[in-house]
Scaffold this active site. Sequence first.
Site, PDB file in Angstrom:
ATOM      1  N   ASP A  13      22.863   9.786  48.445  1.00 50.82           N
ATOM      2  CA  ASP A  13      24.137   9.026  48.803  1.00 50.82           C
ATOM      3  C   ASP A  13      23.207   7.415  49.183  1.00 50.82           C
ATOM      4  O   ASP A  13      22.922   7.415  50.664  1.00 50.82           O
ATOM      5  CB  ASP A  13      24.739   9.969  49.302  1.00 50.82           C
ATOM      6  N   HIS A  59      23.521  13.576  53.296  1.00 46.22           N
ATOM      7  CA  HIS A  59      23.981  13.205  54.614  1.00 46.22           C
ATOM      8  C   HIS A  59      22.409  14.452  55.201  1.00 46.22           C
ATOM      9  O   HIS A  59      22.007  15.082  56.436  1.00 46.22           O
ATOM     10  CB  HIS A  59      24.349  13.052  55.782  1.00 46.22           C
ATOM     11  N   GLU A  61      26.958   0.162  54.823  1.00 47.21           N
ATOM     12  CA  GLU A  61      27.877   1.729  54.740  1.00 47.21           C
ATOM     13  C   GLU A  61      28.534   2.535  55.794  1.00 47.21           C
ATOM     14  O   GLU A  61      29.223   3.342  55.507  1.00 47.21           O
ATOM     15  CB  GLU A  61      28.274   1.835  53.058  1.00 47.21           C
ATOM     16  N   GLU A  62      27.344   3.138  55.527  1.00 47.84           N
ATOM     17  CA  GLU A  62      26.963   4.561  56.126  1.00 47.84           C
ATOM     18  C   GLU A  62      27.676   4.109  58.067  1.00 47.84           C
ATOM     19  O   GLU A  62      28.155   5.671  58.088  1.00 47.84           O
ATOM     20  CB  GLU A  62      25.379   5.312  56.309  1.00 47.84           C
ATOM     21  N   ASP A  79      22.161   1.588  52.180  1.00 48.54           N
ATOM     22  CA  ASP A  79      21.727   1.987  53.783  1.00 48.54           C
ATOM     23  C   ASP A  79      21.424   4.231  52.820  1.00 48.54           C
ATOM     24  O   ASP A  79      22.402   3.989  52.445  1.00 48.54           O
ATOM     25  CB  ASP A  79      22.508   1.693  54.724  1.00 48.54           C
ATOM     26  N   ASP A 122      29.712   5.572  43.807  1.00 49.87           N
ATOM     27  CA  ASP A 122      29.468   6.354  44.699  1.00 49.87           C
ATOM     28  C   ASP A 122      30.010   7.758  45.356  1.00 49.87           C
ATOM     29  O   ASP A 122      30.473   8.462  46.683  1.00 49.87           O
ATOM     30  CB  ASP A 122      29.882   5.634  46.356  1.00 49.87           C
ATOM     31  N   HIS A 153      25.699   1.034  47.980  1.00 49.20           N
ATOM     32  CA  HIS A 153      25.447   0.661  49.042  1.00 49.20           C
ATOM     33  C   HIS A 153      23.928   1.033  49.402  1.00 49.20           C
ATOM     34  O   HIS A 153      23.496   2.364  48.346  1.00 49.20           O
ATOM     35  CB  HIS A 153      26.123   1.563  50.405  1.00 49.20           C
TER      36      HIS A 153
END
Length: 421
Positions: A149, A388, A183-184, A88, A206, A86
Amino acid sequence: MELNSLLNFTVTGRFLRYVTIDTQSDPNSDTIPSTEKQKDLGRALVNELIEIGLHDAHLDDYGYVYATIPSNSEKDNIPVICFCSHMDTAPDCSGTGVKPIVHKNYQRQDIILPDDHSQVIRLHDHPELKTQIGNDVITASGLTLLGADNKAGVAEIMDACYQLMNHPEIKHGTIRILFTPDEEIGRGVDKVDIKKLGAYAGYTMDGESAGNMENETFSADGAKLVINGISSHPGFAKGKMQSAIKIAGQIVAALPHDLSPEQTEGKQGFVHPVSISGHIETAEIDFIIRDFEDEKLAQHAEVIREAADTVLARFPGCSYDLQVKPQYRNMKKVLDRHPEIVEYGMEAMKRAGLEARLCSIRGGTDGSRLSFMGLPCPNIFAGEHAFHSKHEWVSVQDMQKAVETILHLCMIWEERGRRDA
């Protein structure tokens, strides 16, 4: 085949470029993708894929990137496989103005991030750094997340595309490439065209530590609790006002302490209030509910209902409504019906010189939903850590091992082509 002597890795340069493109998704947006800026990376990837030789590469209206590497094998019985990451980054931490820093030859030291000296990546807090002695560790500068990520996964897949197109001696079947937005925020595969992919199996890149493959995720529901209080002018509220905000606070406080994320680990599930909003008359609490066993999701939802019943009994005239919606399910149920997909992934990591470990993830990936959409899809490590957060990091060497793993997977599927695919 020994790959190290063949490969001129491009993964680090690609990664350092990609993380500077802001692709943060927005859970409060109703558009698809949730932020238009995600397409900035999508367009860059399409241009690079076309330059590499994947001439069908394109970005669709929803922000998904599709591309194909044609088979170079003489066999005609090789299943089509897909690699997915992903684009994002998480809304939890700023992704604007990322400045990646390569810390070469890491030697167990604390990493003080230069733009905010209070941000220190300590070995004590990040024990996985013990596996990186002598490696080159990439971080952000202290003001943003890094974006490993999942831009580490994106860069690894892109480098694998480059290697496959430049090394025809690496035999493989048809390979599909998929890069997703959002995705997040749980929408990563909402608009994926499974028919267009036409793949038998998929692999998301991932995951965390090198050598890890995840074949099991949480099952997940979302819940919204709406509380109806009684409003009154605060100057004349005695015996009249019953604040929905205060009721909401009491309900959260009434939830079992041992069913919270901060008190659970391993295969334990949880109930987690993620947001509260409202005013005196009406308040809303949004929850995420997680467990590895589908049956326990309903039990966890009942915990919320019991807490609401207990608290609302003290507030006559007030009421609540609880709505629970499925989000994704444990992909292990699907993958267990296709054991070779995981077996080949484990073999690929071993061929790349890694100790292969099969793991469960206390979360979900695009692969969770893809598996139930007809594309069985375990999750392979990308090397990302502390995601994150401003302490996010990845190593150059782990990303290179991920590229090798992808290439070995392509070769294994070619070697063991299935007649019934």
